[in-house]
Design an enzyme around this catalytic site. Structure first.
Site: not given
Length: 229
Positions: A79, A111, A180
């Site tokens: 992402h 992911d 992230s």
């Protein structure tokens, strides 16, 4: 949304005001030697990167974290780069961002994505195993929350959960927007997870993809594809 009704948010940091808040983890190997937090930090931070993405017109999209897993190979969350056509990666402690030329493997369900940065040589972080992860194990997170490069924090494994059909590690090591794709490490300095999300509700409820999913991705056949693919 989890089975308990908790809403999760991803942990890469959007650059544009009002954009989607993407925010954001880990295991213990019984046969390795524990290190002090200072040792883990000093040996890990040089292999962590800041990732900046942009669209086809060069307009900034988001900022996230990543880490080297081999010569010219960077792991991060899918992402972080989704929807982008350009990206750069900059190792912590350096001034010059390097172009991401393409990606070589992706697992959208986990992911995770492997980016190729040919001009970024150097050894990758050592991967551990999440098979023996247990509640109470000490872990460390490294990343770039809200643009604060090279943030190193400590926590513990607070739970191992099943969310939306996938296994996640819940940790107390703080994660924020921009975290992230950063590594979650055990006391031996091994990667045991990849930071992926934090709960919108509650306090310090953070999650990571187990490193076994990354290890599986690294075993896949690799073929270079553009980010826009």
């Amino acid at each position: 949304t989890s089975r308990t009704g908790t809403t999760l948010r991803r942990s890469c940091m959007p650059v544009r005001p009002g954009g989607l808040l993407l925010v954001g983890v880990f295991a213990w190997h019984p046969c390795v030697i524990a290190q002090t937090p200072r040792e883990v930090a000093s040996r890990t931070i040089p292999s962590v990167v800041v990732i900046l993405t942009a669209d086809s017109l060069g307009q900034p999209l988001s900022q996230g974290s990543g880490f080297m897993v081999g010569n010219g190979l960077v792991a991060t969350n899918y992402h972080v780069v989704r929807g982008s056509t350009r990206a750069t990666a900059k190792r912590l402690g350096t001034e010059r961002p390097l172009p991401v030329t393409d990606f070589v493997a992706v697992d959208t369900s986990a992911d995770l994505i492997l980016l190729r940065v040919p001009r970024m040589p150097g050894p990758g972080l050592r991967l551990g195993t999440d098979a023996s992860v247990a509640v109470g194990d000490a872990v460390f997170a490294v990343g770039n929350p809200v643009g604060l490069e090279g943030t190193f924090s400590q926590g513990i494994v607070s739970s191992v959960r099943e969310e939306s059909g996938r296994r996640l590690l819940q940790v107390t090591a703080p994660l924020s927007s921009g975290s992230s794709g950063g590594p979650i490490l055990n006391m031996a300095g091994e990667v045991v997870g990849v930071a992926v999300a934090a709960a919108r509700e509650g306090q310090n409820l953070n999650f990571a993809v187990p490193v076994s999913r990354l290890s599986a991705l690294l075993r896949q056949d690799r073929s270079a594809r553009p980010l826009s693919a």
